[in-house]
Design a protein around this motif. Structure first.
Motif, PDB file in Angstrom:
ATOM      1  N   TRP A  78       0.818  -1.208   0.000  1.00 46.80           N
ATOM      2  CA  TRP A  78       0.000   0.000   0.000  1.00 46.80           C
ATOM      3  C   TRP A  78       0.854   1.261   0.000  1.00 46.80           C
ATOM      4  O   TRP A  78       0.451   2.286  -0.544  1.00 46.80           O
ATOM      5  N   VAL A  79       2.026   1.213   0.597  1.00 45.55           N
ATOM      6  CA  VAL A  79       2.927   2.368   0.496  1.00 45.55           C
ATOM      7  C   VAL A  79       3.408   2.520  -0.945  1.00 45.55           C
ATOM      8  O   VAL A  79       3.503   3.634  -1.472  1.00 45.55           O
ATOM      9  N   THR A  80       3.704   1.398  -1.594  1.00 47.73           N
ATOM     10  CA  THR A  80       4.078   1.447  -3.011  1.00 47.73           C
ATOM     11  C   THR A  80       2.973   2.117  -3.827  1.00 47.73           C
ATOM     12  O   THR A  80       3.222   3.026  -4.630  1.00 47.73           O
ATOM     13  N   ALA A  81       1.736   1.680  -3.619  1.00 43.98           N
ATOM     14  CA  ALA A  81       0.605   2.244  -4.349  1.00 43.98           C
ATOM     15  C   ALA A  81       0.401   3.725  -4.014  1.00 43.98           C
ATOM     16  O   ALA A  81       0.168   4.554  -4.898  1.00 43.98           O
ATOM     17  N   TYR A  82       0.475   4.055  -2.741  1.00 42.15           N
ATOM     18  CA  TYR A  82       0.254   5.433  -2.300  1.00 42.15           C
ATOM     19  C   TYR A  82       1.289   6.376  -2.909  1.00 42.15           C
ATOM     20  O   TYR A  82       0.959   7.473  -3.375  1.00 42.15           O
ATOM     21  N   GLN A  83       2.541   5.966  -2.897  1.00 47.00           N
ATOM     22  CA  GLN A  83       3.595   6.814  -3.447  1.00 47.00           C
ATOM     23  C   GLN A  83       3.398   7.039  -4.944  1.00 47.00           C
ATOM     24  O   GLN A  83       3.559   8.157  -5.442  1.00 47.00           O
ATOM     25  N   MET A  84       3.042   5.986  -5.660  1.00 45.24           N
ATOM     26  CA  MET A  84       2.829   6.145  -7.100  1.00 45.24           C
ATOM     27  C   MET A  84       1.625   7.035  -7.388  1.00 45.24           C
ATOM     28  O   MET A  84       1.676   7.918  -8.251  1.00 45.24           O
ATOM     29  N   ALA A  95       2.265  10.158  -9.842  1.00 47.23           N
ATOM     30  CA  ALA A  95       1.248  10.523 -10.829  1.00 47.23           C
ATOM     31  C   ALA A  95       0.408  11.719 -10.395  1.00 47.23           C
ATOM     32  O   ALA A  95      -0.212  12.363 -11.237  1.00 47.23           O
ATOM     33  N   ASP A  96       0.352  11.997  -9.091  1.00 48.78           N
ATOM     34  CA  ASP A  96      -0.421  13.136  -8.561  1.00 48.78           C
ATOM     35  C   ASP A  96      -1.856  13.106  -9.083  1.00 48.78           C
ATOM     36  O   ASP A  96      -2.374  14.080  -9.629  1.00 48.78           O
ATOM     37  N   GLY A 123      -8.335   8.028 -23.596  1.00 47.99           N
ATOM     38  CA  GLY A 123      -7.103   7.685 -22.905  1.00 47.99           C
ATOM     39  C   GLY A 123      -7.217   7.817 -21.401  1.00 47.99           C
ATOM     40  O   GLY A 123      -8.282   8.072 -20.850  1.00 47.99           O
ATOM     41  N   ALA A 124      -6.099   7.632 -20.733  1.00 48.39           N
ATOM     42  CA  ALA A 124      -6.024   7.688 -19.275  1.00 48.39           C
ATOM     43  C   ALA A 124      -5.075   8.799 -18.855  1.00 48.39           C
ATOM     44  O   ALA A 124      -4.166   9.185 -19.606  1.00 48.39           O
ATOM     45  N   ASP A 125      -5.285   9.315 -17.648  1.00 45.87           N
ATOM     46  CA  ASP A 125      -4.395  10.343 -17.117  1.00 45.87           C
ATOM     47  C   ASP A 125      -3.112   9.745 -16.550  1.00 45.87           C
ATOM     48  O   ASP A 125      -2.086  10.418 -16.471  1.00 45.87           O
TER      49      ASP A 125
END
Length: 275
Positions: free
Chosen positions: A124-130, A135-136, A203-205
């Motif tokens: 979840w830290v990996t996901a949160y950081q990305m 990606a903000d 597309g995707a952001d």
């Protein structure tokens, strides 16, 4: 104490439980009595000898730990004996005791499911950081996740929905019904219909892709179709906007642990723990 050791690289037969002595914590370190550790995909790859930049065998895996403070080394006063803390340890977590730098430890809030907490620290830290730093992602944006039903993919899905994003991605067909109930729009990997579907949407952001260049056409543009020029995030990359401070990374996970244990609702008073 007892600990797990990867005696040499290979399959599960290369794991052993050994008895050994752990020295008292050095200055700046805290000794924990480990309650829970994890067996993550990273730990499995370490056993196989395929994890990037890993130690040579023999080594003890255990990428994150949760436990109680047993001893404080010289100069350590942040936690008292018996306090429950968690850490992104990378190694040595699959043991009864572990010495870790005090600055990398974070308190585990009362009432949090300890098994959930230790499982969240890495993925979840990996996901949160990305999601937040690389990606903000903003509310209303579209994100595309390859491996929606995986550990990091599932975390990206949940956090993306909290952030107000529209979530699309790929997963095995057997997982699609469950993913739809979680608010995602899933596609099968195999038929590549997701390429046309995303292009028709504009597309995707941001695209989160653990598979990397193998999915991309020759010109290098991700087939999910980025709407402008935001990042296509590879889970193995280290974007410059992601915090490199382990304490900051793990402190941010405490909020995630709290949210997940409370049905993904933030606590009444939420601060950015890294501020």
């Amino acid at each position: 104490m007892k600990k797990v050791v990867i005696t040499e690289f290979g399959d599960e037969s290369k794991l052993a439980i050994v008895e050994c002595n752990l020295p008292e914590p050095a200055a700046g370190e805290v000794q924990l009595s480990v309650e829970y550790s994890i067996v993550s995909g990273s730990d499995v790859n370490m056993r196989r000898g395929t994890y990037p930049f890993q130690k040579k065998a023999p080594l003890t895996p255990g990428y994150s730990v949760l436990g109680t403070v047993r001893l404080n080394g010289k100069g350590c006063s942040k936690f008292k004996v018996g306090d429950r803390v968690a850490c992104l340890s990378k190694y040595e977590g699959q043991a009864e005791l572990i010495n870790l730098p005090e600055r990398f430890l974070v308190p585990v809030p009362e009432g949090v499911d300890r098994k959930a907490a230790v499982a969240l620290v890495l993925d979840w830290v990996t996901a949160y950081q990305m999601l937040r730093h690389a990606a903000d992602v903003k509310s209303g944006q579209r994100i595309f996740i390859h491996g929606l039903s995986g550990a990091v993919g599932g975390a990206l899905l949940s956090l993306g929905k909290i952030q107000g994003a529209q979530v699309f991605g790929t997963a095995s067909s057997t997982k699609h019904e469950e993913l739809r109930t979680l608010g995602a729009v899933p596609f099968a990997y195999s038929n590549k219909n997701w390429i046309t579907a995303m292009q028709e949407l504009g597309g995707a952001d941001a695209v989160f892709d653990p598979l990397g260049f193998e999915l991309c056409p020759a010109e290098g543009r991700h087939p999910s179709g980025l709407r402008h020029e935001p990042p296509s995030i590879d889970e193995g990359s280290s974007p410059s906007r992601v915090s490199s401070d382990p304490q900051t990374i793990v402190q941010e996970s405490v909020l995630l642990v709290w949210q997940t244990n409370h049905l993904l609702r933030p606590p009444p008073l939420v601060e950015e723990l890294h501020a």
